[in-house]
Design a protein around this motif. Structure first.
Motif, PDB file in Angstrom:
ATOM      1  N   PRO A 164       0.827  -1.205   0.000  1.00 34.46           N
ATOM      2  CA  PRO A 164       0.000   0.000   0.000  1.00 34.46           C
ATOM      3  C   PRO A 164       0.861   1.255   0.000  1.00 34.46           C
ATOM      4  N   THR A 165       0.270   2.340  -0.419  1.00 30.88           N
ATOM      5  CA  THR A 165       0.994   3.606  -0.402  1.00 30.88           C
ATOM      6  C   THR A 165       0.938   4.218   0.992  1.00 30.88           C
ATOM      7  N   GLU A 166       1.871   5.097   1.261  1.00 29.11           N
ATOM      8  CA  GLU A 166       1.866   5.827   2.527  1.00 29.11           C
ATOM      9  C   GLU A 166       0.580   6.638   2.650  1.00 29.11           C
ATOM     10  N   ASP A 167       0.133   7.213   1.538  1.00 29.28           N
ATOM     11  CA  ASP A 167      -1.113   7.996   1.563  1.00 29.28           C
ATOM     12  C   ASP A 167      -2.311   7.135   1.935  1.00 29.28           C
ATOM     13  N   ALA A 168      -2.343   5.887   1.463  1.00 23.70           N
ATOM     14  CA  ALA A 168      -3.460   5.000   1.797  1.00 23.70           C
ATOM     15  C   ALA A 168      -3.480   4.708   3.297  1.00 23.70           C
ATOM     16  N   ILE A 169      -2.309   4.529   3.880  1.00 25.19           N
ATOM     17  CA  ILE A 169      -2.238   4.276   5.322  1.00 25.19           C
ATOM     18  C   ILE A 169      -2.625   5.532   6.089  1.00 25.19           C
ATOM     19  N   ARG A 170      -2.148   6.682   5.636  1.00 23.85           N
ATOM     20  CA  ARG A 170      -2.502   7.953   6.282  1.00 23.85           C
ATOM     21  C   ARG A 170      -4.018   8.165   6.223  1.00 23.85           C
ATOM     22  N   ASP A 171      -4.636   7.847   5.089  1.00 21.04           N
ATOM     23  CA  ASP A 171      -6.096   7.977   4.966  1.00 21.04           C
ATOM     24  C   ASP A 171      -6.811   7.052   5.949  1.00 21.04           C
ATOM     25  N   ALA A 172      -6.299   5.841   6.118  1.00 19.87           N
ATOM     26  CA  ALA A 172      -6.904   4.910   7.077  1.00 19.87           C
ATOM     27  C   ALA A 172      -6.802   5.466   8.492  1.00 19.87           C
ATOM     28  N   LEU A 173      -5.681   6.095   8.802  1.00 20.07           N
ATOM     29  CA  LEU A 173      -5.476   6.638  10.150  1.00 20.07           C
ATOM     30  C   LEU A 173      -6.363   7.851  10.428  1.00 20.07           C
ATOM     31  N   ARG A 174      -6.917   8.457   9.398  1.00 27.05           N
ATOM     32  CA  ARG A 174      -7.852   9.575   9.596  1.00 27.05           C
ATOM     33  C   ARG A 174      -9.143   9.121  10.286  1.00 27.05           C
ATOM     34  N   TYR A 175      -9.382   7.810  10.311  1.00 24.77           N
ATOM     35  CA  TYR A 175     -10.554   7.275  11.012  1.00 24.77           C
ATOM     36  C   TYR A 175     -10.319   7.091  12.504  1.00 24.77           C
ATOM     37  N   PRO A 233      -4.506   9.802  28.718  1.00 25.52           N
ATOM     38  CA  PRO A 233      -5.266   8.667  29.243  1.00 25.52           C
ATOM     39  C   PRO A 233      -5.819   7.742  28.161  1.00 25.52           C
ATOM     40  N   VAL A 234      -5.804   8.162  26.898  1.00 25.09           N
ATOM     41  CA  VAL A 234      -6.347   7.323  25.831  1.00 25.09           C
ATOM     42  C   VAL A 234      -5.255   6.789  24.901  1.00 25.09           C
ATOM     43  N   ALA A 235      -4.004   6.861  25.324  1.00 24.89           N
ATOM     44  CA  ALA A 235      -2.887   6.434  24.470  1.00 24.89           C
ATOM     45  C   ALA A 235      -3.054   4.990  24.000  1.00 24.89           C
ATOM     46  N   GLU A 236      -3.312   4.075  24.913  1.00 31.35           N
ATOM     47  CA  GLU A 236      -3.441   2.665  24.550  1.00 31.35           C
ATOM     48  C   GLU A 236      -4.607   2.456  23.575  1.00 31.35           C
ATOM     49  N   THR A 237      -5.698   3.142  23.818  1.00 31.64           N
ATOM     50  CA  THR A 237      -6.859   3.043  22.939  1.00 31.64           C
ATOM     51  C   THR A 237      -6.537   3.553  21.540  1.00 31.64           C
ATOM     52  N   LEU A 238      -5.832   4.676  21.454  1.00 28.96           N
ATOM     53  CA  LEU A 238      -5.492   5.235  20.145  1.00 28.96           C
ATOM     54  C   LEU A 238      -4.525   4.333  19.384  1.00 28.96           C
ATOM     55  N   VAL A 239      -3.568   3.740  20.074  1.00 26.43           N
ATOM     56  CA  VAL A 239      -2.631   2.824  19.422  1.00 26.43           C
ATOM     57  C   VAL A 239      -3.384   1.608  18.877  1.00 26.43           C
ATOM     58  N   GLU A 240      -4.264   1.035  19.673  1.00 28.11           N
ATOM     59  CA  GLU A 240      -5.042  -0.122  19.214  1.00 28.11           C
ATOM     60  C   GLU A 240      -5.999   0.264  18.091  1.00 28.11           C
ATOM     61  N   SER A 241      -6.580   1.451  18.168  1.00 25.79           N
ATOM     62  CA  SER A 241      -7.464   1.927  17.099  1.00 25.79           C
ATOM     63  C   SER A 241      -6.685   2.144  15.805  1.00 25.79           C
ATOM     64  N   ALA A 242      -5.468   2.634  15.917  1.00 32.35           N
ATOM     65  CA  ALA A 242      -4.617   2.825  14.741  1.00 32.35           C
ATOM     66  C   ALA A 242      -4.303   1.478  14.103  1.00 32.35           C
ATOM     67  N   ARG A 243      -3.961   0.499  14.919  1.00 35.04           N
ATOM     68  CA  ARG A 243      -3.674  -0.844  14.399  1.00 35.04           C
ATOM     69  C   ARG A 243      -4.906  -1.415  13.690  1.00 35.04           C
ATOM     70  N   ALA A 244      -6.065  -1.259  14.288  1.00 32.54           N
ATOM     71  CA  ALA A 244      -7.300  -1.776  13.692  1.00 32.54           C
ATOM     72  C   ALA A 244      -7.633  -1.054  12.384  1.00 32.54           C
ATOM     73  N   ALA A 245      -7.417   0.247  12.332  1.00 31.44           N
ATOM     74  CA  ALA A 245      -7.713   1.009  11.119  1.00 31.44           C
ATOM     75  C   ALA A 245      -6.800   0.597   9.971  1.00 31.44           C
ATOM     76  N   HIS A 267      -5.231  -2.311   9.705  1.00 33.79           N
ATOM     77  CA  HIS A 267      -5.596  -3.682   9.345  1.00 33.79           C
ATOM     78  C   HIS A 267      -6.861  -3.709   8.486  1.00 33.79           C
ATOM     79  N   ALA A 268      -7.839  -2.881   8.808  1.00 34.91           N
ATOM     80  CA  ALA A 268      -9.074  -2.833   8.023  1.00 34.91           C
ATOM     81  C   ALA A 268      -8.802  -2.350   6.596  1.00 34.91           C
ATOM     82  N   ALA A 269      -7.851  -1.441   6.450  1.00 34.79           N
ATOM     83  CA  ALA A 269      -7.531  -0.900   5.130  1.00 34.79           C
ATOM     84  C   ALA A 269      -6.734  -1.883   4.281  1.00 34.79           C
ATOM     85  N   VAL A 270      -5.860  -2.648   4.920  1.00 38.94           N
ATOM     86  CA  VAL A 270      -5.007  -3.600   4.189  1.00 38.94           C
ATOM     87  C   VAL A 270      -4.919  -4.920   4.955  1.00 38.94           C
ATOM     88  N   PRO A 271      -6.013  -5.682   4.964  1.00 38.44           N
ATOM     89  CA  PRO A 271      -6.030  -6.924   5.746  1.00 38.44           C
ATOM     90  C   PRO A 271      -5.028  -7.965   5.267  1.00 38.44           C
TER      91      PRO A 271
END
Length: 113
Positions: free
Chosen positions: A10-21, A59-71, A73-77
């Motif tokens: 995937p492109t860096e832009d595609a990953i950046r777009d996924a992280l916008r979620y 206080p939401v660091a762990e949540t944001l890291v896990e959300s980033a991983r999930a986003a 993964h959803a974009a490029v399973p």
């Protein structure tokens, strides 16, 4: 001999777009516009993201890291190795935010100006 098919990279832009979620619930903005994403490395079979928080006491660091991983993964399973690294250098500061974020907070002006 059959031609080899290159693995999907995937492109860096595609990953950046996924992280916008990935939205910081404390401020209602995504981690990209907040300037929390420092680097994205893509290769066949691996995606690495270096990101930070506005403060080490977030206080939401762990949540944001896990959300980033999930986003990602959803974009490029098809990419099995997703590494979200939380870093503290350089320290985050408001100059790292996009114009969208600045406008959200009512901070007029552009970066560096």
């Amino acid at each position: 001999m059959a031609a080899q098919v290159d693995p999907v990279v995937p492109t860096e832009d595609a990953i950046r777009d996924a992280l916008r979620y990935v939205v910081d619930p404390e401020v209602g903005l995504n981690v990209v516009d907040l300037g929390l994403v420092y680097a994205i490395d893509v290769s066949a079979g691996r995606i690495g993201v270096r990101m930070t928080m506005t403060t080490p006491a977030c206080p939401v660091a762990e949540t944001l890291v896990e959300s980033a991983r999930a986003a990602v993964h959803a974009a490029v399973p098809e990419i099995p190795d997703i590494d979200i690294e939380l870093v503290w250098e350089p320290p985050w500061n408001p100059d790292m935010m996009s114009e969208v974020a600045r406008n959200h907070f009512g901070w007029p002006g552009s970066r560096g100006g």
